[in-house]
Design an enzyme around this catalytic site. Structure first.
Site, PDB file in Angstrom:
ATOM      1  CD  GLU A  56     117.528  18.756  93.228  1.00 46.67           C
ATOM      2  OE1 GLU A  56     118.940  18.845  93.321  1.00 46.67           O
ATOM      3  OE2 GLU A  56     116.846  17.759  93.568  1.00 46.67           O
ATOM      4  CG  HIS A  93     120.592  16.757  95.634  1.00 46.95           C
ATOM      5  ND1 HIS A  93     120.119  16.849  94.448  1.00 46.95           N
ATOM      6  CD2 HIS A  93     121.308  15.975  95.769  1.00 46.95           C
ATOM      7  CE1 HIS A  93     120.450  15.759  93.995  1.00 46.95           C
ATOM      8  NE2 HIS A  93     121.011  15.157  94.745  1.00 46.95           N
TER       9      HIS A  93
HETATM   10  C1  8YV Z   1     125.119  14.876  94.391  1.00 46.96           C
HETATM   11  C2  8YV Z   1     123.930  13.062  93.853  1.00 46.96           C
HETATM   12  O1  8YV Z   1     124.070  15.812  94.417  1.00 46.96           O
HETATM   13  O2  8YV Z   1     125.925  11.451  93.353  1.00 46.96           O
HETATM   14  C3  8YV Z   1     124.473  11.843  93.072  1.00 46.96           C
HETATM   15  O3  8YV Z   1     123.714  11.196  92.092  1.00 46.96           O
HETATM   16  O4  8YV Z   1     122.722  13.271  93.788  1.00 46.96           O
HETATM   17  C4  8YV Z   1     124.644  13.795  94.824  1.00 46.96           C
HETATM   18  O5  8YV Z   1     125.793  12.942  95.245  1.00 46.96           O
HETATM   19  C5  8YV Z   1     125.473  15.171  93.117  1.00 46.96           C
HETATM   20  O6  8YV Z   1     126.283  14.229  92.956  1.00 46.96           O
HETATM   21  C6  8YV Z   1     126.269  16.439  93.015  1.00 46.96           C
HETATM   22  O7  8YV Z   1     127.748  16.319  93.285  1.00 46.96           O
END
Ligand code: 8YV
Length: 321
Positions: A266, A285
């Protein structure tokens, strides 16, 4: 003397002000090419870190001998070597709960968008192709009344089950570490072994955390168990799926399609073969990415950090000892 923390994820003005009132904050913009080098330079003497989407491993942590807490703005903790943090005496906190409903919404957005070909057909309209009534070649497939198979029955999995059962009249199957009778009762859900779930479900939705037991969980063998009209939705982590095997199954139309919010790499490369497939909906994402939820996550992360630095037990202490 005020403790010092390194912040590597942008906060709202209100949350930054709240943080700066209690600790010294060193901001590191990780979007710049030298971000990681500047983060490393800021670590000596720092007692706390707050951010997300960065692998914080041994060499980086070696530069932070005074570190007491890492407050992750995430529910996923796959960016951290938790046993190593515990060995170092570093607390890890995360932000569960606040993002559950938003992430489950993302899961259903992908189920609906992929089943009804929303992205493909919206592009078709935009390209001026809509010049007669739709025919079978443009039809999608129903979601209501179908069988939803949820892989991983944690908070997000249960929120998906609620949407499927109560919102769309779906039959809910799930696979998890163990059967959950309360989930069965609440949503008339049924536990299945993974292979059986894959063979029965019309929609297979992945919500498991990424760890040693879930990496590569869905490979060529598992994809071959899915029904030809089934759709795979991944709101977990990219590495839960063998991406090359998925591309092959999609190209061969051995499954109907895939709605993917997470990827092995990503950002997803524009050259990814996934993007050349009309039966794939790929989103960047966006699981928890709403204004409301990201602010709630950041607020939770600030709370966790300040509690830990004040010597109190933070609410979401992952490696509590
Ligand atoms: C966000 C996530 O991309 O909480 C997670 O594990 O994958 C998503 O909420 C990540 O937290 C970046 O802020």
């Amino acid at each position: 003397m005020k403790k010092r923390i390194v912040l590597y994820k942008r906060l709202s003005d209100a949350l930054l002000a709240r943080l700066e009132a209690q600790v010294d904050v060193t901001w590191v913009d990780m979007t710049t090419p030298d971000g990681l080098a500047r983060l490393r330079d800021a670590l000596p003497g720092a007692q706390g870190l707050l951010g997300a989407s960065l692998r914080l491993d041994g060499p980086l942590l070696d530069a932070a001998p005074d570190l007491k807490v890492i407050s992750s703005v995430s529910v996923g903790i796959d960016n951290y070597d938790v046993p190593d943090l515990t060995r170092r005496g570093v607390m890890l906190t995360n932000t569960p709960d606040v993002l559950t409903e938003t992430t489950a919404d993302t899961g259903f957005a992908l189920i609906l968008a992929t089943a009804r070909r929303v992205v493909e057909l919206a592009g078709w309209v935009r390209d001026g192709q809509w010049n007669k009534s739709l025919g079978p070649s443009h039809f999608g497939t129903d979601v209501h009344g179908k069988t939803l198979g949820i892989v991983g029955m944690g908070r997000i999995g249960e929120a998906l089950a609620r949407r499927g059962a109560a919102g769309f009249g779906m039959r809910v199957l799930y696979h998890s570490s163990r059967p959950k009778p309360d989930v069965d009762a609440r949503y008339d859900a049924q536990y299945r072994d993974l292979d059986d779930l894959l063979a029965e479900a019309d929609y297979v939705c992945l919500t498991v955390p990424l760890n040693a037991s879930t990496e590569g969980l869905i490979g060529a063998r598992e994809l071959a168990l899915m029904k030809p009209n089934a759709i795979l939705v991944n709101i977990a982590r990219g590495r839960v799926v063998d991406e090359a095997a998925l591309v092959e199954a999609l190209q061969a139309r051995r499954i109907r399609g895939a709605g993917l919010d997470v990827f092995v790499q990503e950002p997803l490369s524009v050259d990814s073969p996934l993007l050349g497939l009309d039966n794939v909906v790929a989103t960047p994402h966006i699981g928890s990415a709403t204004h409301e939820t990201r602010e709630a996550m950041a607020r939770c992360a600030v709370d966790n950090l300040l509690e830990a630095l004040a010597g109190r037990r933070p609410k979401n202490w992952v490696n509590a000892w």
